[in-house]
Design a protein around this motif. Structure first.
Motif, mmCIF file in Angstrom:
data_model
loop_
_atom_site.group_PDB
_atom_site.id
_atom_site.type_symbol
_atom_site.label_atom_id
_atom_site.label_comp_id
_atom_site.label_asym_id
_atom_site.label_seq_id
_atom_site.Cartn_x
_atom_site.Cartn_y
_atom_site.Cartn_z
ATOM 1 N N ARG A 118 103.365 97.242 143.698
ATOM 2 C CA ARG A 118 102.635 97.345 144.960
ATOM 3 C C ARG A 118 101.612 96.248 145.170
ATOM 4 N NH1 ARG A 118 100.802 103.369 145.741
ATOM 5 N NH2 ARG A 118 100.155 102.454 147.718
ATOM 6 N N HIS A 136 94.452 99.207 148.135
ATOM 7 C CA HIS A 136 95.497 98.203 147.946
ATOM 8 C C HIS A 136 96.534 98.635 146.915
ATOM 9 C CE1 HIS A 136 93.604 94.950 150.330
ATOM 10 N NE2 HIS A 136 92.509 95.651 150.094
ATOM 11 N N GLY A 137 96.538 99.923 146.622
ATOM 12 C CA GLY A 137 97.535 100.434 145.696
ATOM 13 C C GLY A 137 97.348 99.940 144.283
ATOM 14 N N MET A 138 96.087 99.792 143.869
ATOM 15 C CA MET A 138 95.841 99.322 142.505
ATOM 16 C C MET A 138 94.933 100.296 141.767
ATOM 17 S SD MET A 138 95.448 95.240 142.882
ATOM 18 C CE MET A 138 95.685 94.408 144.437
ATOM 19 N N ARG A 139 94.861 100.086 140.471
ATOM 20 C CA ARG A 139 94.004 100.909 139.624
ATOM 21 C C ARG A 139 92.844 100.034 139.143
ATOM 22 N NH1 ARG A 139 94.031 100.934 134.317
ATOM 23 N NH2 ARG A 139 96.015 99.818 134.256
ATOM 24 N N PRO A 140 91.605 100.427 139.430
ATOM 25 C CA PRO A 140 90.458 99.597 139.049
ATOM 26 C C PRO A 140 90.289 99.548 137.529
ATOM 27 C CG PRO A 140 89.704 101.708 139.868
ATOM 28 C CD PRO A 140 91.180 101.675 140.091
ATOM 29 N N ILE A 141 89.961 98.384 137.023
ATOM 30 C CA ILE A 141 89.750 98.211 135.588
ATOM 31 C C ILE A 141 88.287 97.900 135.319
ATOM 32 C CG2 ILE A 141 90.259 96.727 133.629
ATOM 33 C CD1 ILE A 141 93.033 96.301 134.839
ATOM 34 N N ALA A 166 94.576 96.632 138.266
ATOM 35 C CA ALA A 166 95.961 96.458 137.847
ATOM 36 C C ALA A 166 96.874 96.948 138.954
ATOM 37 C CB ALA A 166 96.224 97.257 136.581
ATOM 38 N N CYS A 167 97.998 96.261 139.120
ATOM 39 C CA CYS A 167 98.995 96.709 140.084
ATOM 40 C C CYS A 167 99.496 98.078 139.660
ATOM 41 C CB CYS A 167 100.208 95.789 140.084
ATOM 42 S SG CYS A 167 99.850 94.083 140.466
ATOM 43 N N LEU A 168 99.777 98.923 140.620
ATOM 44 C CA LEU A 168 100.506 100.147 140.320
ATOM 45 C C LEU A 168 101.939 99.872 140.715
ATOM 46 C CD1 LEU A 168 98.086 102.887 141.671
ATOM 47 C CD2 LEU A 168 98.461 102.199 139.304
#
Lengths: 159, 159
Positions: free
Chosen positions: B150, A131-136, B145-147
């Motif tokens: 996106r 989904h175009g995100m960075r996991p935290i 977090a959104c990149l």
DNA sequence: GTAAGTGCAAAACCTTTGCACGTCG
DNA sequence: CGACGTGCAAAGGTTTTGCACTTAC
């Protein structure tokens, strides 16, 4: 005996002091009392438990100070915060342990069992990336019921 | 067009009525208004949203009635309750969908994406069984977090 | 008719915050 | 000295609950 009774551990204490110094903060008596209570706590405990234990070390510790110290303890990896959907949050002393754990939450008694779940790291990355995100962070919880008397820390039978 | 705009769906309404009748409860105007608002709700909504929508159907619905209806709606599988560690709980109309889903929670905006995670069923069973318990529910959440731009429903950039 | 349901407002609950006073460096 | 930290108590915000009145069946 998997765990020796908590010892002073000046090493971890030093790391914590370094962490707060690095942020321009101070190692006050109360803050260090909360730190000591937090790192030596057994199992999953609440903020209220932490207050009680910190007060046993230093009478002057207030609830506000405990709540204000918690983000520091979490940020410095001294404890992990655990929201299992109950009213209060739980905290767990990080014994330098892995981050990818699931919680097995008993609905009958109030025990929580930590279970290694290394695949969560991969899963979180994969899902977030898709989904175009960075996991935290990732959280996996299994709520379950004791099967008669077999819950590890059973306390009260179902009403 | 994946979803036609919510239609009366007397079928589901009937199932709900049957559910409450079976418990010796009553299908009051207010309760049915909350039901209708709940089943036709889009995405993840809060109790407050639900109140607002229910009031649009029946002005007399009170907050207390909404909160008292929620356990019935959850119990009859009309909605699913979602605690993502924020102040409020979220609710989601169950479109007869699978139960084993993970949530991808964006930290930047307040969107939540549902992701199929069928392996949770197996995992819950396995973990619970290993500890002599019976699985009741499982929850898997990935905070991310959104990149940049996106996030599917991005609303507010990070301050 | 009567048990269940409702609205209102107050209570409950954990957690956060404002403020005036300490105290660490 | 001058921030940073603290205790106290009050505020915050969601959810629950007590009570007297309604209403579904």
């Amino acid at each position: 005996m998997p765990k020796p009774p908590s010892q002073p551990s000046p090493e971890q204490s030093g790391a914590f002091k370094a962490f707060i110094a690095e942020k321009g903060l101070r190692a006050t008596r109360q803050r260090m009392a909360v730190f000591e209570a937090a790192r030596s706590g057994q199992g999953h405990y609440t903020a209220e438990d932490l207050l009680k234990r910190a007060r046993a070390i230093d009478r002057t510790v207030s609830r506000a100070t405990v709540y204000r110290a918690i983000p520091l303890l979490v940020g410095s990896n001294v404890i992990r915060e655990m929201d299992v959907g109950r009213d209060q949050k739980y905290y767990l002393a990080e014994a330098g342990s892995a981050t990818f754990r699931a919680q097995l939450i008993c609905e009958d008694c109030d025990c929580i069992v930590e279970v290694d779940a290394p695949f969560m790291e991969w899963y979180g990355k994969a899902v977030a990336a898709k989904h175009g995100m960075r996991p935290i962070a990732q959280k996996l919880q299994v709520t379950a019921a004791c099967l008669n008397e077999r819950c590890p820390k059973r306390r009260a039978p179902r009403p």
